[in-house]
Design an enzyme around this catalytic site. Structure first.
Site, mmCIF file in Angstrom:
data_model
loop_
_atom_site.group_PDB
_atom_site.id
_atom_site.type_symbol
_atom_site.label_atom_id
_atom_site.label_comp_id
_atom_site.label_asym_id
_atom_site.label_seq_id
_atom_site.Cartn_x
_atom_site.Cartn_y
_atom_site.Cartn_z
ATOM 1 N N LYS A 193 7.405 4.339 4.037
ATOM 2 C CA LYS A 193 7.846 5.295 3.007
ATOM 3 C C LYS A 193 8.421 6.558 3.635
ATOM 4 C CE LYS A 193 3.822 5.766 0.999
ATOM 5 N NZ LYS A 193 3.026 4.791 1.753
ATOM 6 N N ARG A 208 -0.683 8.603 -6.090
ATOM 7 C CA ARG A 208 -1.486 7.519 -5.519
ATOM 8 C C ARG A 208 -2.624 7.105 -6.434
ATOM 9 N NH1 ARG A 208 -0.246 8.927 0.306
ATOM 10 N NH2 ARG A 208 -1.171 7.326 1.609
ATOM 11 N N ARG A 212 3.146 2.481 15.007
ATOM 12 C CA ARG A 212 3.307 3.929 14.804
ATOM 13 C C ARG A 212 2.264 4.711 15.600
ATOM 14 N NH1 ARG A 212 3.300 5.673 8.669
ATOM 15 N NH2 ARG A 212 1.084 5.267 8.870
ATOM 16 N N ARG A 229 -1.240 10.630 14.810
ATOM 17 C CA ARG A 229 -2.041 10.551 13.589
ATOM 18 C C ARG A 229 -3.351 9.852 13.891
ATOM 19 N NH1 ARG A 229 1.171 8.791 8.258
ATOM 20 N NH2 ARG A 229 -0.993 8.458 7.660
ATOM 21 N N ARG A 261 -7.951 2.554 4.469
ATOM 22 C CA ARG A 261 -6.749 3.055 3.778
ATOM 23 C C ARG A 261 -6.116 1.947 2.935
ATOM 24 N NH1 ARG A 261 -3.501 5.087 8.639
ATOM 25 N NH2 ARG A 261 -1.802 5.493 7.195
#
Ligand code: AMP
Length: 190
Positions: free
Chosen positions: A14, A87, A126, A132, A144
């Site tokens: 996203k 969300r 990533r 992160r 998550r």
């Protein structure tokens, strides 16, 4: 002045696609994840409050993100691309309310879809280049994705009912997904 929600599970891309679309169509890009990471990095009281939730992979409270989005919408006269918000169904209802208050409306919700194993693969990829903390811990990644299934997926039905939802295949290369997204946005903008 178009307002678009980019929707999808963690790891689907996203953020990457929202940035590309924001640049191409001159939209403001509002990512609640980025806003929250900035609060954590700045060590603000809000950042201190949400850090452990984010590290665990929990969603932060609706009131927190709705407040951030309210401020963001107030700050711009441009069209907006929302990334990582809403969300929960409550956030989706709040977005309708906030947009109306600003004489705006939602033009489209684009859901980027990809299989779970591809999402996990991308999050690992990533993790190698981002710092992160929620990308590098297996339990956090799993949680998550569970939060997404339990709390975020119902938002799809919310937008299906309002006729705003368009789903696109995001399982391939970035440029393939990007072309599909642009096709949808071109139709909204022109
Ligand atoms: P993201 O960068 O969108 O993957 O978000 C990273 C983390 O920020 C999430 O795992 C949540 O802890 C938090 N977060 C971001 N956006 C929201 C939201 N709309 N509602 C609740 N929590 C959020």
């Amino acid at each position: 002045m178009k307002n678009i929600v980019l929707f999808g599970a963690p790891g689907v891309g996203k953020g990457t696609h929202a940035l590309l679309l924001a640049e191409k169509y001159d939209l403001d890009h509002f990512s609640t994840g980025e806003m929250l990471r900035q609060e954590v990095a700045d060590g603000t009281p809000l950042g201190l409050r949400v850090k452990s939730l984010m590290d665990r992979g929990d969603l932060v409270g609706d009131d927190v993100v709705i407040g951030l989005i309210d401020k963001a919408i107030t700050s711009t006269d441009k069209g907006i691309i929302f990334d990582g918000f809403p969300r929960t169904v409550q956030q989706a209802q709040a977005l309708d309310f906030l947009l109306k208050r600003h004489q705006r409306r939602l033009d489209c919700v684009i859901s980027i879809d990809a299989p779970r194993e591809e999402l996990v693969r991308r999050i690992h990829e990533r993790a190698a280049v981002s710092n992160r903390s929620d990308d590098s811990d297996e339990a956090t990644i799993r949680h998550r994705l569970e939060e997404y299934e339990e709390k975020t997926r119902p938002v799809v039905d919310y937008y299906k009912v309002s006729g705003l939802l368009v789903s696109i295949d995001g399982s391939g290369q970035i440029n393939q997904t990007s072309m599909r997204l642009c096709k949808v946005v071109d139709q909204i903008i022109h």
